[in-house]
Motif scaffolding. Sequence first.
Motif, PDB file in Angstrom:
ATOM      1  N   GLN A   4      -6.949  14.410   6.866  1.00  0.00           N
ATOM      2  CA  GLN A   4      -6.901  13.760   5.559  1.00  0.00           C
ATOM      3  C   GLN A   4      -5.763  12.745   5.491  1.00  0.00           C
ATOM      4  N   GLN A   5      -4.622  13.075   6.094  1.00  0.00           N
ATOM      5  CA  GLN A   5      -3.522  12.121   6.081  1.00  0.00           C
ATOM      6  C   GLN A   5      -3.856  10.894   6.918  1.00  0.00           C
TER       7      GLN A   5
ATOM      8  N   PHE B 242      -1.840  13.301   0.099  1.00  0.00           N
ATOM      9  CA  PHE B 242      -3.019  12.569   0.572  1.00  0.00           C
ATOM     10  C   PHE B 242      -3.629  11.673  -0.507  1.00  0.00           C
ATOM     11  N   ALA B 243      -3.811  12.175  -1.744  1.00  0.00           N
ATOM     12  CA  ALA B 243      -4.336  11.384  -2.861  1.00  0.00           C
ATOM     13  C   ALA B 243      -5.696  10.768  -2.544  1.00  0.00           C
ATOM     14  N   LEU B 244      -6.560  11.521  -1.866  1.00  0.00           N
ATOM     15  CA  LEU B 244      -7.920  11.066  -1.594  1.00  0.00           C
ATOM     16  C   LEU B 244      -8.821  11.443  -2.762  1.00  0.00           C
TER      17      LEU B 244
ATOM     18  N   ASN C 222     -13.130   6.239   0.803  1.00  0.00           N
ATOM     19  CA  ASN C 222     -11.692   6.374   0.570  1.00  0.00           C
ATOM     20  C   ASN C 222     -10.908   5.360   1.385  1.00  0.00           C
TER      21      ASN C 222
ATOM     22  N   VAL D 250       1.149   5.525   0.913  1.00  0.00           N
ATOM     23  CA  VAL D 250       0.625   6.749   1.526  1.00  0.00           C
ATOM     24  C   VAL D 250       1.416   7.905   0.937  1.00  0.00           C
TER      25      VAL D 250
ATOM     26  N   ARG E 255      -6.594   4.015   4.975  1.00  0.00           N
ATOM     27  CA  ARG E 255      -6.761   3.311   3.696  1.00  0.00           C
ATOM     28  C   ARG E 255      -5.664   2.252   3.521  1.00  0.00           C
TER      29      ARG E 255
ATOM     30  N   SER F 188       0.863  -1.181   0.000  1.00  0.00           N
ATOM     31  CA  SER F 188       0.000   0.000   0.000  1.00  0.00           C
ATOM     32  C   SER F 188       0.901   1.233   0.000  1.00  0.00           C
TER      33      SER F 188
ATOM     34  N   GLY G 112      -5.574   8.622   4.738  1.00  0.00           N
ATOM     35  CA  GLY G 112      -4.620   7.911   3.895  1.00  0.00           C
ATOM     36  C   GLY G 112      -3.985   6.732   4.611  1.00  0.00           C
TER      37      GLY G 112
ATOM     38  N   ALA H 161       5.199  11.298   3.582  1.00  0.00           N
ATOM     39  CA  ALA H 161       3.793  11.253   3.997  1.00  0.00           C
ATOM     40  C   ALA H 161       3.402  12.387   4.931  1.00  0.00           C
TER      41      ALA H 161
END
Length: 352
Positions: free
Chosen positions: A172-173, A117-119, A128, A113, A179, A111, A176, A193
């Motif tokens: 938001q992070q 953020f890339a949301l 997300n 991060v 996720r 995965s 991430g 990150a």
Amino acid sequence: MGEDIKVSIRHLYKIFGSDPLAALQDVKAGMGKPELLEKRNHVLGLRDINVDMRAGEITVIMGLSGSGKSTLIRHLNRLIEPTAGEIEVDGEDVLAYNDEQLRKLRRERMSMVFQKFALLPHRTVLENAGLALATRGYGREEFESEANRWLDRVGLGGYGNHRPNQLSGGMQQRVGIARALTSNSEIMLMDEAFSALDPLIRTDMQDLLIELQKELHKTIVFITHDLDEALKLADHLVILNEGEVIQQDEPQQILLHPSDPYIEDFISDINRARVLRVRSVMEPNPNAEGASGDVEADDNLESVIAKAQGDTNASFRVMRDGKPVGVLNMKSLVRALVPTKASENGLRSTAA
């Protein structure tokens, strides 16, 4: 490959340009980055990288802008293809993977991060967080409980129906990270990150990662340009400069034994008392007697200085898991606070 080596990189080169294989011969013959750009109009990204990343540890790759750290991490999941070299994950040659195997690697085993953020802005926080499972064909009902579990774990319980733009940068992070954890991948790649976060939020995120790692024991590859962050997080620290590994080791050992003037300059402004640990300076001696008190092996030297209250003759018994493992005297502690190069110069001056 050893049983505890999760990722192994061998003789990895990356050259950007129209004919990288021809330029590779020049690089192997000793041509440096500036000369390669001037004579061949090619950019040397990575030169002969050899790194082993152990399972369950945080490997931090750090360097200044342009050092090659982000280029390196993107080779692990083949977002960037190498010019030459080998990359193995669990003993398997990742460079030999076909498209299906590569998709499986990215979806299930690694995965990522990102710094920004890339949301997905049109999806909820819950969606997300569950994205990795959704791409594997899981329906919302199937991934919802797992996504909520990790949102709770990173401090975002109750935010599942919010949109990303309703959250702060730090929140938001956290999405991430949730996720990445929801994907249940064995390896987490974290590219700068925390770099976009305010200092206090960044510290909170570092503490969160350390807390999660104590519980989960993931294999984490963390990219940063910040030495304080690297020293705080790393089990294994790899320092790059102009695409080459200058030194790699346990962070304490790099501080105590820098191998290159570049490293000496890099660590010169570090508060050594705050970063160095008792275990790195103590003398092994499980039968120490006459100590002024006990300290823990992972205490920093700053706390020992405070405990000594100015007594330069004090010594302390070092404990780990309730058992004595060594002794630390204040004279050894003071010597450790002097950077290696300055210490060596002092010895030469005394001898003269």
